[in-house]
Design an enzyme around this catalytic site. Sequence first.
Site, PDB file in Angstrom:
ATOM      1  N   GLU A  33     -11.413 -12.480  -9.853  1.00  0.00           N
ATOM      2  CA  GLU A  33     -12.258 -11.576  -8.544  1.00  0.00           C
ATOM      3  C   GLU A  33     -13.265 -11.608  -7.084  1.00  0.00           C
ATOM      4  OE1 GLU A  33     -10.014  -9.004  -7.735  1.00  0.00           O
ATOM      5  OE2 GLU A  33     -10.650  -8.829 -10.570  1.00  0.00           O
ATOM      6  N   THR A  35     -12.890 -13.642  -4.872  1.00  0.00           N
ATOM      7  CA  THR A  35     -12.378 -15.343  -4.828  1.00  0.00           C
ATOM      8  C   THR A  35     -11.709 -15.572  -3.564  1.00  0.00           C
ATOM      9  OG1 THR A  35     -11.216 -15.317  -6.824  1.00  0.00           O
ATOM     10  CG2 THR A  35     -12.472 -16.351  -7.326  1.00  0.00           C
ATOM     11  N   GLY A 121      -8.395   5.147  -4.568  1.00  0.00           N
ATOM     12  CA  GLY A 121     -10.177   5.097  -4.763  1.00  0.00           C
ATOM     13  C   GLY A 121     -10.580   4.232  -6.378  1.00  0.00           C
ATOM     14  N   LEU A 124      -6.894  -0.202  -7.857  1.00  0.00           N
ATOM     15  CA  LEU A 124      -5.255  -0.586  -7.395  1.00  0.00           C
ATOM     16  C   LEU A 124      -4.682  -0.436  -6.506  1.00  0.00           C
ATOM     17  CD1 LEU A 124      -4.960   1.952 -10.635  1.00  0.00           C
ATOM     18  CD2 LEU A 124      -5.351  -0.366 -10.427  1.00  0.00           C
ATOM     19  N   SER A 126      -4.310   0.870  -3.572  1.00  0.00           N
ATOM     20  CA  SER A 126      -3.520   2.100  -3.083  1.00  0.00           C
ATOM     21  C   SER A 126      -3.370   1.753  -1.178  1.00  0.00           C
ATOM     22  CB  SER A 126      -4.127   3.147  -2.701  1.00  0.00           C
ATOM     23  OG  SER A 126      -5.100   3.417  -2.120  1.00  0.00           O
ATOM     24  N   GLU A 159      -6.042  -4.087   8.478  1.00  0.00           N
ATOM     25  CA  GLU A 159      -7.247  -3.117   7.176  1.00  0.00           C
ATOM     26  C   GLU A 159      -8.500  -4.224   7.763  1.00  0.00           C
ATOM     27  OE1 GLU A 159      -6.773  -2.196   3.798  1.00  0.00           O
ATOM     28  OE2 GLU A 159      -8.867  -1.787   2.630  1.00  0.00           O
ATOM     29  N   ASP A 171      -4.528  -8.671  -2.268  1.00  0.00           N
ATOM     30  CA  ASP A 171      -3.467  -7.109  -2.398  1.00  0.00           C
ATOM     31  C   ASP A 171      -2.481  -7.372  -1.744  1.00  0.00           C
ATOM     32  OD1 ASP A 171      -6.181  -6.446  -3.939  1.00  0.00           O
ATOM     33  OD2 ASP A 171      -6.770  -5.145  -2.795  1.00  0.00           O
TER      34      ASP A 171
HETATM   35  C1  GLA Z   1     -10.557  -5.811  -3.260  1.00  0.00           C
HETATM   36  C2  GLA Z   1     -10.015  -6.108  -1.586  1.00  0.00           C
HETATM   37  C3  GLA Z   1      -9.613  -7.529  -1.952  1.00  0.00           C
HETATM   38  C4  GLA Z   1     -10.536  -8.834  -3.188  1.00  0.00           C
HETATM   39  C5  GLA Z   1     -10.584  -7.712  -4.321  1.00  0.00           C
HETATM   40  C6  GLA Z   1     -11.706  -8.654  -5.368  1.00  0.00           C
HETATM   41  O1  GLA Z   1      -9.629  -5.717  -3.932  1.00  0.00           O
HETATM   42  O2  GLA Z   1      -9.221  -5.782  -0.926  1.00  0.00           O
HETATM   43  O3  GLA Z   1      -8.914  -8.923  -1.165  1.00  0.00           O
HETATM   44  O4  GLA Z   1     -10.779  -9.663  -2.464  1.00  0.00           O
HETATM   45  O5  GLA Z   1     -11.396  -6.681  -3.517  1.00  0.00           O
HETATM   46  O6  GLA Z   1     -10.959  -9.560  -6.401  1.00  0.00           O
END
Ligand code: GLA
Length: 384
Positions: A33, A35, A121, A124, A126, A159, A171
């Site tokens: 997370e 990272t 929100g 996950l 979206s 984004e 993501d």
């Molecule tokens: C969000 C960001 C990702 C990542 C996570 C944390 O989902 O979009 O790029 O940094 O938080 O791991």
Amino acid sequence: MQNVEQLKELHRKRFGAKPLVFAAPGRVNLIGEHTDYAEGFVMPAAIDFSTLAAITPRSDGRIVFWAENFAEERSFELSALPSSRKGDWSDYPLGVIQMLAAEGYAIPALSLSLWGDVPLGSGLSSSASVEVATATAVTSLMRVAIAGPALARLCQRAENEFVGANCGIMDQFVSANGAADHALLLDCRDLSYRLAPIPSNVALVIANTMVKHSIAGGEYGTRRAEVELACKILARHRPEIRFLRDATVEDLERWSHEIPEAARKRARHIITENTRTLEAAAALERHDLGQLGRLMHEAHRSYSQDFEASCSEADRMVELAEGLPGLIGARLTGGGFGGCTINLVEQEVAQEFRTRLASLYQAETGIRPEIYICHASDGARSLA
Ligand code: GLA
């Protein structure tokens, strides 16, 4: 749950032509997370919540979006597309189109209908699923093939540069490149990855704390700035540390007196999380679920105490899960400050786990959670 035939029919009635339909999933992160923007390791899986995108060409020089979730249309003159965000849902598909245009592609006039069931929100992804669904649909209409990793990068730029959220690559990457029944270990430095099978007796139980999270909000940016500050200080001593990916716990200890406390704690999370993520991938690959669960437990503690990105509800959801039979490992997933926990649970007790976790959480917090039993799914794809 969206229905492909229903979306085709909706699109045909609204825009007068039979569309091609594409899907791009949301994701759940098993471990790794914050990272990604430190050029480290993450191990997410694409899930069976997704955004569907139906697309047809137009002949009037316009780009028209329909969002079935909001029952709203947005229409733009192709020759005068907005160059900055409006704070509206249309920023996501428009951002992708602007990035394609910036890469030199000639964008055709088009109608695009979007319909998603990824909880909004909730951590996950979206938004990544909307971006990747849009990119897949639009490039297919243009008959342009962009490989999954490059497509993910383009969506991340949409984004970062258009929507204005300073997220990493995780993501969009897993939404574009995920595979059914697999987790994806991604090296965020060079975007190389390998797929690790999730055993069929393991369920992905996603527990929504119902505490809303947003990565456009201040906390994500503050954490990222602290991570970058720690990196900058370490790099004064070891210039080869370009990102925290390059630093060790020993580096941090050696120069810790120079780093403000908050930044030091964030850095400790990132450095140890990279190690845990690699170990977790190896544990999953050798079916050592006990070790995987222990690493998830440590990862949650680090995310909550060092990174301070949890909240009392998410901490409680994890503790309650850890007291239930069948749990392999639990932790807060995604950007933090609310959203969902991921629970790896023995498949045969997953339903019971879900019922018990929901009632314990509600009894303690007064909040009724949503708990989804998910499967690792394929990344972006054509549904014809
Ligand atoms: C969000 C960001 C990702 C990542 C996570 C944390 O989902 O979009 O790029 O940094 O938080 O791991």
